[in-house]
Design an enzyme around this catalytic site. Structure first.
Site, mmCIF file in Angstrom:
data_model
loop_
_atom_site.group_PDB
_atom_site.id
_atom_site.type_symbol
_atom_site.label_atom_id
_atom_site.label_comp_id
_atom_site.label_asym_id
_atom_site.label_seq_id
_atom_site.Cartn_x
_atom_site.Cartn_y
_atom_site.Cartn_z
ATOM 1 N N HIS A 1 0.837 -1.196 0.000
ATOM 2 C CA HIS A 1 0.000 0.000 0.000
ATOM 3 C C HIS A 1 0.869 1.241 0.000
ATOM 4 O O HIS A 1 1.803 1.339 0.785
ATOM 5 C CB HIS A 1 -0.914 0.024 1.234
ATOM 6 C CG HIS A 1 -2.176 -0.754 1.041
ATOM 7 N ND1 HIS A 1 -3.312 -0.522 1.769
ATOM 8 C CD2 HIS A 1 -2.474 -1.756 0.179
ATOM 9 C CE1 HIS A 1 -4.264 -1.359 1.369
ATOM 10 N NE2 HIS A 1 -3.773 -2.129 0.414
ATOM 11 N N TYR B 1 -9.136 5.827 7.431
ATOM 12 C CA TYR B 1 -9.213 6.187 8.856
ATOM 13 C C TYR B 1 -10.214 7.336 8.951
ATOM 14 O O TYR B 1 -9.969 8.407 8.402
ATOM 15 C CB TYR B 1 -7.852 6.659 9.367
ATOM 16 C CG TYR B 1 -6.808 5.561 9.524
ATOM 17 C CD1 TYR B 1 -6.003 5.171 8.454
ATOM 18 C CD2 TYR B 1 -6.623 4.931 10.756
ATOM 19 C CE1 TYR B 1 -5.048 4.175 8.608
ATOM 20 C CE2 TYR B 1 -5.662 3.932 10.911
ATOM 21 C CZ TYR B 1 -4.881 3.564 9.841
ATOM 22 O OH TYR B 1 -3.935 2.583 9.991
ATOM 23 N N PRO C 1 -4.252 0.618 18.734
ATOM 24 C CA PRO C 1 -4.029 0.101 17.377
ATOM 25 C C PRO C 1 -4.028 1.155 16.269
ATOM 26 O O PRO C 1 -3.615 0.853 15.148
ATOM 27 C CB PRO C 1 -5.189 -0.882 17.177
ATOM 28 C CG PRO C 1 -6.234 -0.452 18.144
ATOM 29 C CD PRO C 1 -5.512 0.152 19.306
ATOM 30 N N LYS D 1 1.039 -0.060 15.055
ATOM 31 C CA LYS D 1 2.457 -0.185 15.418
ATOM 32 C C LYS D 1 2.792 -1.411 16.276
ATOM 33 O O LYS D 1 3.977 -1.734 16.451
ATOM 34 C CB LYS D 1 2.911 1.081 16.182
ATOM 35 C CG LYS D 1 2.977 2.318 15.323
ATOM 36 C CD LYS D 1 4.096 2.212 14.313
ATOM 37 C CE LYS D 1 4.037 3.240 13.227
ATOM 38 N NZ LYS D 1 4.271 2.721 11.887
ATOM 39 N N TYR E 1 4.097 6.564 9.878
ATOM 40 C CA TYR E 1 3.233 5.454 9.474
ATOM 41 C C TYR E 1 4.047 4.331 8.826
ATOM 42 O O TYR E 1 3.826 3.150 9.121
ATOM 43 C CB TYR E 1 2.156 5.966 8.501
ATOM 44 C CG TYR E 1 1.027 4.988 8.315
ATOM 45 C CD1 TYR E 1 0.039 4.831 9.287
ATOM 46 C CD2 TYR E 1 0.942 4.187 7.173
ATOM 47 C CE1 TYR E 1 -0.995 3.918 9.131
ATOM 48 C CE2 TYR E 1 -0.086 3.279 7.005
ATOM 49 C CZ TYR E 1 -1.053 3.146 7.996
ATOM 50 O OH TYR E 1 -2.064 2.231 7.842
HETATM 51 C C1 PHB Z 1 -6.122 -4.011 10.805
HETATM 52 O O1 PHB Z 1 -6.159 -4.297 9.595
HETATM 53 O O2 PHB Z 1 -6.527 -4.797 11.666
HETATM 54 C C2 PHB Z 1 -5.597 -2.674 11.198
HETATM 55 C C3 PHB Z 1 -5.087 -1.834 10.228
HETATM 56 C C4 PHB Z 1 -4.614 -0.589 10.574
HETATM 57 C C5 PHB Z 1 -4.651 -0.190 11.888
HETATM 58 C C6 PHB Z 1 -5.132 -1.040 12.872
HETATM 59 C C7 PHB Z 1 -5.614 -2.288 12.531
HETATM 60 O O3 PHB Z 1 -4.196 1.042 12.206
#
Ligand code: PHB
Ligand code: APR
Length: 389
Positions: free
Chosen positions: A72, A200, A292, A296, A384
Site C-alpha cells: 500500500h 481512517y 491500534p 504499530k 506510518y
Molecule cells: C487491521 O487491519 O486490523 C488494522 C489496520 C490498521 C490499523 C489497525 C488495525 O491502524
C-alpha cells in the site's frame, strides 16, 4: 534440558526471535502456555512496516508474504464527509504491506517446525528463576510433570499478561500507562474491501477504520464505549454504524455480509522501563502496548526482536556483551516515538467522552491543518511507514 536462549511465548515476537537465533546457530527453546491453534485463532492488526518485512526476509519466512501481501502506498483520512488521500510513498519513498499478523505467525510456526526447533506448547505454571546470576532457569509443568530448562538468557516474549515482566524484581520497573475510555469493535468478513487503501475516519459518532486482509476479506472497526458488550452488536447493527461514519461514496459502495469474527479490543498505551533485568530481556507486548491506531504493535515487537537477536549474536559470536547492555535504551528510544505517534493518531481521530466544545474544534483544526500541509502529511507518513530502525 539445556539451551542457550529460553524464549517465553510463541506469539510473533517469540517466534521471530527464535527463527533469527536459529539461523545464526544459537540454540533456543520456546515455552508457550497455549496450543498452536489457540495462538493462530487470535485476530490482530495487519500492516507491516518495511523494517518488519526485512526482518521476516532475514528470518527466511517472507515467501508467502511476497506472494499474497498487498503493498500500500497511501492511506485515506475521512472527516466532514470528505476523504483526503495521503500519498505515503510520494512523501517517504516507502510503502507498507497489508498481511495479517495471523499469517505472519503461521509462516513463522511452519518454519520452526520444518527446522525441528523445540517448542513446548501447553506449558503450565511457567516460572523464571535466577536470572540475576549466571545460571537462569525456566520451570514449567506439562501433563502433570515439572520440567526445567537451564539457559544463558531468557527472552520474555509473553505479551502484556505474561509472567516475564511480573518476574522482574520488586521496585525495579517504572510503568507508564494510559487507558482510553473506549475500545474498537472489529469484524472480519469475506466481502471485498470498500476501498483500495485503508480509510481512517474521524466522525462525530466516533472513529471508524476500513481495513482488509486480502482483496476478498475485509476488516472493519468502529469506536465504542469501554462498557459496550459484543453480544449487543448484531452484524446489521455494526454495518449500520460503520456506514453512518463514512463519506457518502464509501457508505454507498460498502459491501456487507456475515461476520466471521467479531470482538471488542480495549485501547491502552503502556511502557515498562527498563526492558532488561540481568539475563532476562523483555520484547514485544511484554514490555509495551500501543493503541491500534497506526498499527504499530507488531512492528514494534519486530524491532525489539531485531535488536535483541543482533545483540545475542554479537555476544555469542564475538563474546561482546555491549549490545546486550544497550538493548533496553535502544529499544525504548524507538518505542517512545511509536507510543507518541499511536497516542497522537488516537487523539486526532477518536471522540473522547469528556471532550468539551473547545477540544472538538481544536481536533477539527488539526485535521484541517494536516490535510492542507505537506509538512504535516510527511510527518504522519514517515511515522506510518516506520521510523528508521
Ligand atoms: C487491521 O487491519 O486490523 C488494522 C489496520 C490498521 C490499523 C489497525 C488495525 O491502524
Ligand atoms: N507462559 C508462556 N507463554 C505465555 C505466558 C506464560 N505465562 N503468558 C502469555 N504467554 C504467551 C501467549 O499465549 C502468547 O502466545 O505469550 C504469547 C505472547 O504473544 P502476543 O500477545 O502476540 O505478543 P507478542 O509476540 O509480543 O506480539 C506482539 O501482538 O498484541 C499484538 O499488537 C501486538 O501486534 C503486536 C503483537
Amino acid at each position: 534440558m539445556r539451551t542457550q536462549v529460553a524464549i517465553i511465548g510463541a506469539g510473533p515476537a517469540g517466534l521471530l526471535l527464535g527463527q533469527l537465533l536459529s539461523r545464526a546457530g544459537i540454540d533456543n527453546v520456546i515455552v508457550e502456555q497455549r496450543s498452536p491453534e489457540y495462538v493462530l485463532g487470535r485476530i490482530r492488526a495487519g500492516i507491516l512496516e518495511s523494517v518488519t518485512v526485512d526482518a521476516l526476509e532475514r528470518a527466511g519466512v517472507a515467501a508467502r508474504l511476497h506472494d499474497e501481501g498487498l503493498p500500500h502506498e497511501g492511506i485515506e483520512l475521512s472527516f466532514n464527509g470528505q476523504r483526503h488521500r495521503i500519498d505515503v510513498h510520494a512523501l517517504t519513498g516507502r510503502r507498507v504491506t497489508v498481511y495479517g499478523q495471523t499469517e505472519v505467525t503461521r509462516d513463522l510456526m511452519a518454519a520452526r517446525q520444518a527446522g525441528g526447533i523445540p517448542t513446548i506448547y501447553g506449558a503450565e505454571d511457567v516460572s523464571l528463576h535466577d536470572f540475576d546470576g549466571t545460571r537462569p532457569l525456566v520451570r514449567y509443568r506439562k501433563d502433570g510433570i515439572t520440567h526445567e530448562i537451564q539457559c544463558d538468557y531468557i527472552a520474555g516474549c509473553d505479551g502484556f499478561h505474561g509472567v516475564s515482566r511480573q518476574s522482574a524484581p520488586a521496585g525495579s520497573t517504572k510503568l507508564f500507562e494510559r487507558v482510553y475510555p473506549f475500545g474498537w469493535l472489529g469484524i472480519l468478513s469475506d466481502t471485498p474491501p470498500v476501498s483500495e487503501e485503508l480509510i481512517y475516519a474521524g466522525h462525530e459518532r466516533g472513529f471508524a477504520l476500513c481495513s482488509m486482509r486480502s482483496r476478498t476479506r475485509s476488516r472493519y472497526y468502529v469506536q465504542v464505549p469501554s462498557s459496550e458488550r459484543v453480544e449487543d452488536w448484531s452484524d446489521e447493527r455494526f454495518w449500520d454504524e460503520l456506514r453512518s461514519r463514512l463519506d457518502t461514496q464509501a457508505a454507498e459502495s460498502l459491501v456487507t455480509g456475515p461476520s466471521i469474527e467479531k470482538s471488542i479490543a480495549p485501547l491502552r498505551s503502556f511502557v515498562c522501563e527498563p526492558m532488561r533485568f540481568g539475563s532476562l530481556f523483555l520484547a514485544g507486548d511484554a514490555a509495551h502496548i500501543v493503541p491500534p491506531t497506526g498499527a504499530k504493535g507488531l512492528n514494534l515487537a519486530a524491532s525489539d526482536v531485531l535488536y535483541l537477536a543482533d545483540a545475542l549474536i554479537e555476544r555469542y559470536q564475538k563474546n561482546d556483551p555491549r549490545e546486550l547492555d544497550s538493548y533496553s535504551e535502544k529499544c525504548l528510544r524507538r518505542i517512545w516515538k511509536a507510543e507518541r505517534f499511536s497516542w497522537w493518531m488516537t487523539s486526532l481521530l477518536h471522540r473522547f467522552p469528556d471532550a468539551d466544545a473547545f477540544s472538538v474544534r481544536i481536533q477539527q483544526a488539526e485535521l484541517g491543518y494536516l490535510v492542507g500541509s505537506e509538512a504535516a502529511c510527511r510527518a504522519l507518513a514517515e511515522n506510518y511507514v516506520g521510523l528508521p530502525y
